[in-house]
Design a protein around this motif. Sequence first.
Motif, PDB file in Angstrom:
ATOM      1  N   GLY A  21       0.837  -1.186   0.000  1.00 39.15           N
ATOM      2  CA  GLY A  21       0.000   0.000   0.000  1.00 39.15           C
ATOM      3  C   GLY A  21       0.881   1.248   0.000  1.00 39.15           C
ATOM      4  O   GLY A  21       1.959   1.259   0.593  1.00 39.15           O
ATOM      5  N   ILE A  22       0.447   2.291  -0.695  1.00 36.12           N
ATOM      6  CA  ILE A  22       1.256   3.520  -0.772  1.00 36.12           C
ATOM      7  C   ILE A  22       0.526   4.753  -0.249  1.00 36.12           C
ATOM      8  O   ILE A  22       1.088   5.844  -0.240  1.00 36.12           O
ATOM      9  CB  ILE A  22       1.708   3.781  -2.216  1.00 36.12           C
ATOM     10  N   SER A  23      -0.712   4.577   0.194  1.00 36.75           N
ATOM     11  CA  SER A  23      -1.522   5.756   0.536  1.00 36.75           C
ATOM     12  C   SER A  23      -0.945   6.567   1.682  1.00 36.75           C
ATOM     13  O   SER A  23      -1.167   7.783   1.763  1.00 36.75           O
ATOM     14  CB  SER A  23      -2.950   5.333   0.880  1.00 36.75           C
TER      15      SER A  23
ATOM     16  N   ASP B 228      -6.581   1.859  -2.028  1.00 38.14           N
ATOM     17  CA  ASP B 228      -5.360   2.476  -1.520  1.00 38.14           C
ATOM     18  C   ASP B 228      -4.772   3.450  -2.537  1.00 38.14           C
ATOM     19  O   ASP B 228      -4.328   4.555  -2.183  1.00 38.14           O
ATOM     20  CB  ASP B 228      -4.342   1.383  -1.195  1.00 38.14           C
ATOM     21  N   LEU B 229      -4.793   3.069  -3.823  1.00 39.57           N
ATOM     22  CA  LEU B 229      -4.270   3.941  -4.872  1.00 39.57           C
ATOM     23  C   LEU B 229      -5.080   5.230  -4.961  1.00 39.57           C
ATOM     24  O   LEU B 229      -4.509   6.327  -5.073  1.00 39.57           O
ATOM     25  CB  LEU B 229      -4.295   3.210  -6.216  1.00 39.57           C
TER      26      LEU B 229
ATOM     27  N   ALA C 112       2.706   4.347 -11.973  1.00 46.39           N
ATOM     28  CA  ALA C 112       3.475   3.111 -11.840  1.00 46.39           C
ATOM     29  C   ALA C 112       2.748   2.109 -10.942  1.00 46.39           C
ATOM     30  O   ALA C 112       2.760   0.899 -11.211  1.00 46.39           O
ATOM     31  CB  ALA C 112       4.864   3.415 -11.281  1.00 46.39           C
ATOM     32  N   GLN C 113       2.113   2.602  -9.886  1.00 46.17           N
ATOM     33  CA  GLN C 113       1.371   1.710  -8.999  1.00 46.17           C
ATOM     34  C   GLN C 113       0.171   1.101  -9.729  1.00 46.17           C
ATOM     35  O   GLN C 113      -0.111  -0.098  -9.590  1.00 46.17           O
ATOM     36  CB  GLN C 113       0.899   2.469  -7.753  1.00 46.17           C
ATOM     37  N   PHE C 114      -0.517   1.905 -10.527  1.00 43.76           N
ATOM     38  CA  PHE C 114      -1.649   1.399 -11.300  1.00 43.76           C
ATOM     39  C   PHE C 114      -1.201   0.297 -12.249  1.00 43.76           C
ATOM     40  O   PHE C 114      -1.840  -0.760 -12.350  1.00 43.76           O
ATOM     41  CB  PHE C 114      -2.301   2.538 -12.088  1.00 43.76           C
ATOM     42  N   GLU C 115      -0.093   0.536 -12.952  1.00 42.32           N
ATOM     43  CA  GLU C 115       0.394  -0.467 -13.897  1.00 42.32           C
ATOM     44  C   GLU C 115       0.862  -1.724 -13.180  1.00 42.32           C
ATOM     45  O   GLU C 115       0.803  -2.833 -13.735  1.00 42.32           O
ATOM     46  CB  GLU C 115       1.535   0.115 -14.734  1.00 42.32           C
TER      47      GLU C 115
END
Length: 404
Positions: A47-49, A205-206, A226-229
């Motif tokens: 997760g990056i949120s 989270d994105l 990048a996270q989506f891909e």
Amino acid sequence: MAGVNQPGDLQLAVGWEPSEWDAGDIPMSRRERAESTGSYLASVPPGISDLDFDIPSEVAAGAEDALVEISRFDAELAASLPRADGELAPLAVVLLRTESASSSQIEGVTAGAKALAIATLNESSGQNARMVAANVEAMQKAIDLADDLSTDSILAAHRVLMHDQAYAHPGRLRDGQVWIGGGPTPHTATFVPPRHERVPALMDDLVAFCRRTDLPVLTQVSIAHAQFETIHPFNDGNGRTGRTLVHAMLRRSGVTRRLTVPVSAGLLTDTDAYFAALGSYRDGDPVPIITQFGRASFAAVGNGRRLVSDLTEIYADWQQVLPSRKGSAARRLLPHLLSQPAVTIAHVQQHLDVSQPAAQRAVDQLVEAEILKQISTGKRDRAWIAREVITVLDDFAARSGRRG
């Protein structure tokens, strides 16, 4: 925040989990079947949120410079283009179209400007052109929904993009495993996105990350892309949908207001570096993808400025050679031809809200002035193109590295 991410920090790197796969009756060679037995490894993106990102100062400065250039280009158009009943032309549509074509090209879908313009009219056209035309509509959908950036708005963009491709489950998150490269099963893939059970939470989270307001805009956009891909939330159309997210975020942040800066066209100047940057991101280093987006932005703005200059020059020449009076249907059609260089009589009728005879007279006058050229014969389903616009759009594509 949960922690500070530094280049190469394992906090951002994907993890891996074993997963089972049944190849069933999929046709494959004996070697492929031998390589496809047992479990495979699926990625587990973090997760990056709530992560902080410690980006080197020189990289952050470069991204900021690129952002300023995008914003400046956006403002230049509003300040410099002559106006009459509105803008000189809906140049946002022109740039949106070229961006969409370039975005699709990254995944090997190509269409020249003529084919794309015809596809936009819903006339007979090749599959590639229809797919790129759908990409234009999908990107517009994402931009329209920029103020409501959510999983639902991303699904809406995907639904428009893939509306006639049932296998892609348009507008729905995937319900099975996908993989990138490597053969008929995920065992030998170049990259295996997460299992589908993880996708809804990762998308939430994105979206939470995309809504943050404490990060530099282009850094945030690059990481979100990048996270989506990496999540790869759809059966197909991930790349194109992911690039619509870029423009939705730029609009949401206020960097662009009137147009789509053709960032994907800038990425085309070095697709190997772009894909390598995605790989580095998955290894825990966001710096290369931020760098690539910065470079792409500068390349896109330079190319976009030349496109605008070429179109403005064409428009000025048209005004000189067209003898009809100001306010005539023929003159009113000129700005539209810059963004839609293929027309039919029915299309002209609808756009100008005029009768069929008036639309025919306008087209005839533009043909006489050598602004339009008929490209189909017969009395039914006739179409005309503005060849000069087609040429500059294809030149734009060639400068971007795309071949239609």
